[in-house]
Design a protein around this motif. Structure first.
Motif, short mmCIF file in Angstrom:
data_model
loop_
_atom_site.label_atom_id
_atom_site.label_comp_id
_atom_site.label_asym_id
_atom_site.label_seq_id
_atom_site.Cartn_x
_atom_site.Cartn_y
_atom_site.Cartn_z
N LYS A 126 -77.23 53.23 56.13
CA LYS A 126 -76.60 52.95 54.85
C LYS A 126 -75.80 51.64 54.95
CE LYS A 126 -76.33 57.77 53.35
NZ LYS A 126 -77.23 58.32 54.38
N VAL A 127 -75.79 50.89 53.86
CA VAL A 127 -75.14 49.58 53.85
C VAL A 127 -74.18 49.50 52.66
CG1 VAL A 127 -75.45 47.07 53.74
CG2 VAL A 127 -77.14 48.49 54.93
N MET A 128 -72.96 49.06 52.93
CA MET A 128 -71.96 48.84 51.88
C MET A 128 -71.52 47.38 51.92
SD MET A 128 -68.17 50.56 51.58
CE MET A 128 -66.76 49.61 50.98
N CYS A 129 -71.49 46.74 50.77
CA CYS A 129 -70.96 45.39 50.67
C CYS A 129 -69.60 45.43 50.01
CB CYS A 129 -71.90 44.49 49.87
SG CYS A 129 -71.28 42.80 49.69
N TRP A 130 -68.65 44.72 50.61
CA TRP A 130 -67.33 44.54 50.01
C TRP A 130 -67.31 43.15 49.38
CZ3 TRP A 130 -62.28 46.61 52.52
CH2 TRP A 130 -61.17 46.24 51.77
N ASP A 131 -67.23 43.08 48.08
CA ASP A 131 -67.01 41.86 47.29
C ASP A 131 -68.20 41.35 46.51
OD1 ASP A 131 -64.35 41.33 47.22
OD2 ASP A 131 -64.39 39.61 48.56
N ASP A 132 -69.44 41.47 47.03
CA ASP A 132 -70.59 40.88 46.34
C ASP A 132 -71.52 41.95 45.80
OD1 ASP A 132 -70.99 37.68 46.91
OD2 ASP A 132 -69.78 38.65 48.44
N LEU A 143 -65.05 43.49 43.05
CA LEU A 143 -64.16 43.10 41.98
C LEU A 143 -64.96 42.31 40.96
CD1 LEU A 143 -61.29 41.75 44.22
CD2 LEU A 143 -61.07 43.75 42.73
N ASP A 144 -64.56 42.40 39.71
CA ASP A 144 -65.06 41.45 38.72
C ASP A 144 -64.22 40.20 38.91
OD1 ASP A 144 -65.51 39.87 36.47
OD2 ASP A 144 -65.84 41.59 35.16
N ASN A 145 -64.72 39.28 39.72
CA ASN A 145 -63.90 38.17 40.16
C ASN A 145 -63.53 37.20 39.05
OD1 ASN A 145 -63.30 38.06 43.24
ND2 ASN A 145 -65.33 38.95 43.06
N THR A 146 -64.41 37.05 38.08
CA THR A 146 -64.05 36.22 36.93
C THR A 146 -62.91 36.86 36.16
OG1 THR A 146 -66.31 35.37 36.76
CG2 THR A 146 -64.90 35.09 34.84
N LYS A 171 -47.54 20.62 34.98
CA LYS A 171 -48.60 20.03 35.80
C LYS A 171 -49.06 21.12 36.78
CE LYS A 171 -48.24 15.88 34.00
NZ LYS A 171 -47.14 16.13 33.04
N VAL A 172 -50.35 21.44 36.72
CA VAL A 172 -50.88 22.61 37.43
C VAL A 172 -51.89 22.18 38.49
CG1 VAL A 172 -52.16 24.78 37.16
CG2 VAL A 172 -50.57 24.02 35.36
N CYS A 173 -51.86 22.89 39.62
CA CYS A 173 -52.88 22.74 40.67
C CYS A 173 -53.52 24.11 40.90
CB CYS A 173 -52.26 22.24 41.96
SG CYS A 173 -53.39 22.24 43.38
N THR A 174 -54.84 24.18 40.88
CA THR A 174 -55.53 25.42 41.26
C THR A 174 -55.96 25.32 42.72
OG1 THR A 174 -57.70 24.63 40.52
CG2 THR A 174 -56.35 25.81 38.92
N ILE A 175 -55.89 26.45 43.41
CA ILE A 175 -56.22 26.50 44.84
C ILE A 175 -57.35 27.52 45.01
CG2 ILE A 175 -55.34 26.82 47.17
CD1 ILE A 175 -52.51 26.52 46.01
N GLY A 176 -58.53 27.03 45.39
CA GLY A 176 -59.68 27.91 45.48
C GLY A 176 -60.43 27.76 46.78
N TYR A 177 -61.69 28.17 46.75
CA TYR A 177 -62.59 28.05 47.90
C TYR A 177 -64.01 28.10 47.36
CZ TYR A 177 -63.97 28.51 52.81
OH TYR A 177 -64.49 28.29 54.07
N PRO A 178 -64.47 27.00 46.76
CA PRO A 178 -65.71 27.01 45.98
C PRO A 178 -66.98 27.27 46.78
CG PRO A 178 -64.82 24.78 46.18
CD PRO A 178 -63.77 25.70 46.68
N SER A 179 -66.95 27.16 48.10
CA SER A 179 -68.15 27.40 48.89
C SER A 179 -68.49 28.89 48.97
CB SER A 179 -68.00 26.83 50.29
OG SER A 179 -66.91 27.42 50.97
N THR A 180 -67.54 29.76 48.63
CA THR A 180 -67.79 31.20 48.57
C THR A 180 -67.94 31.61 47.12
OG1 THR A 180 -66.58 31.65 50.62
CG2 THR A 180 -66.87 33.49 49.11
N LYS A 181 -69.07 32.20 46.77
CA LYS A 181 -69.43 32.48 45.38
C LYS A 181 -68.35 33.25 44.63
CE LYS A 181 -73.00 34.88 42.66
NZ LYS A 181 -72.20 36.04 42.24
N LEU A 184 -65.32 31.13 43.97
CA LEU A 184 -65.58 30.15 42.91
C LEU A 184 -65.47 30.82 41.55
CD1 LEU A 184 -66.47 27.38 41.87
CD2 LEU A 184 -68.84 28.07 42.28
N GLU A 185 -66.03 32.04 41.43
CA GLU A 185 -65.91 32.79 40.19
C GLU A 185 -64.44 33.06 39.86
OE1 GLU A 185 -68.15 36.29 40.95
OE2 GLU A 185 -70.09 35.31 40.75
N ARG A 186 -63.67 33.38 40.89
CA ARG A 186 -62.25 33.69 40.69
C ARG A 186 -61.49 32.46 40.20
NH1 ARG A 186 -59.59 36.96 45.58
NH2 ARG A 186 -61.53 38.13 45.22
#
Length: 340
Positions: A126-132, A143-146, A171-181, A184-186
């Motif tokens: 059995k296989v469980m994915c956390w996040d995708d 999670l519904d990351n969007t 003045k706002v700065c967003t901090i992400g990690y776009p290489s992880t799908k 990026l959605e978040r």
């Protein structure tokens, strides 16, 4: 003749004793692959591969999950792929070879592990994915990351609306990690939430940087503050973004108690460091959008998913089990800290 028989019997006894010694405990009292001290009592074998344990949130939750697995007598192996997809594929191959009953993957790259997870399913594992929302799994705990990003954006917008105007926008700065799908959605969701919930003309995004781990976020926020010294709002995708940005702002303004009231950091994830900063009230941390609650609460919910999957529950109707989110405020921060 009697001596020869006695000699053979002694050899058999010695070999038996050596065989009994194979499977002994490691120096820390647990087995080399993560067994608890007590007999597994027939409990299933679980393989867990995590994107990165340098991430404070993941380290905290996995620490609590290990405690629970040991308490209940599961045999398990927990490894970190260092955000490297080929390494993670190799780890899953090892889990298949070792005869795991359940594999949980937190993917560095979900597409890259689809094939090997399909092989695990073919092997009866059995296989469980956390996040995708993966295809080759028994169930996905996601999670519904969007939507989560929009919640972060909404919380940030509330802070901006209370402290800024169209004549003097934030003045706002967003901090992400776009290489992880999913991240990026978040981050995309954060920007959507800002657009939807901020009053007209009260904010401007002046920078977007990476920062899933605290040290990287700290360095990148320092660079942003050099280029945009009037940047005061930082909205990010996780604990590392909050911890790093908060530290950079503490350094800029001279420490706790000296942060201006209109300067703020808002992200998701729940770590002790985040909670303590929120509780202190004199740092830049203004809001946390969390999940089940504490690290222990999340670990319990994860273990419950393991039990549901291992029991044979049918997820074929909808394998995507969506986790709830919740706002963490100073009103309930003490209860959550107690579970960390």
């Amino acid at each position: 003749m009697k001596k020869r028989i006695l000699s053979v019997l002694l050899c058999v006894v010695m070999v038996s004793m050596l065989l009994m010694g194979c499977g002994g405990k490691s120096d820390d009292g647990g087995s080399a692959d993560g067994d608890s001290d007590k007999d597994s009592g027939g409990k299933e074998k679980i393989g867990i591969t995590i994107q990165s344990l340098k991430n404070d949130y993941w380290a905290g939750v996995m620490g609590k999950l290990e405690e629970l697995l040991k308490e209940e007598g599961y045999e398990y192996t927990l490894v970190d792929c260092s955000d490297n997809a080929p390494t993670q594929v190799s780890q899953i191959e090892n889990f298949i070879t070792s005869g795991c009953d359940l594999i949980m993957v937190h993917p560095s790259d979900a597409e890259a592990v689809e094939g090997i997870c399909g092989e695990a399913l073919d092997a009866g594992i059995k296989v469980m994915c956390w996040d995708d929302p993966m295809e080759n799994t028994t169930a996905n705990w996601i999670l519904d990351n969007t939507a989560l990003g929009r919640d972060i954006g909404e919380a940030t917008a509330e802070f901006i609306n209370a402290n800024y105007t169209k004549d003097a926008p934030a003045k706002v700065c967003t901090i992400g990690y776009p290489s992880t799908k999913v991240l990026l959605e978040r981050e995309t969701g954060i920007k959507e939430g800002l657009e939807e919930f901020c009053d007209d003309g009260v904010f401007e995004i002046v920078a977007s940087v990476e920062g899933i781990e605290a040290d990287k976020a700290l360095a990148n926020v320092e660079t942003v503050l050099q280029a945009h010294p009037d940047c005061t709002i930082f909205a990010g995708v996780g604990a590392g973004a909050m911890i790093g940005a908060n530290e950079a702002l503490l350094q800029k303004f001279g420490g706790a108690g000296k942060i201006p009231e209109n300067v703020g950091v808002i992200t998701t994830d729940v770590t002790m460091q985040q909670l303590e900063s929120l509780k202190a009230g004199d740092e830049a941390v203004r809001a946390i959008v969390g999940f089940e609650g504490s690290s222990l609460d999340t670990a319990k919910a994860c273990l419950e998913m393991y039990k549901r999957i291992l029991s044979g529950e049918d997820f074929s109707g909808d394998k995507n089990v969506v986790r709830p989110t919740r706002a963490i405020t100073v009103d309930d921060v003490d209860d959550i800290i107690a579970g960390m």
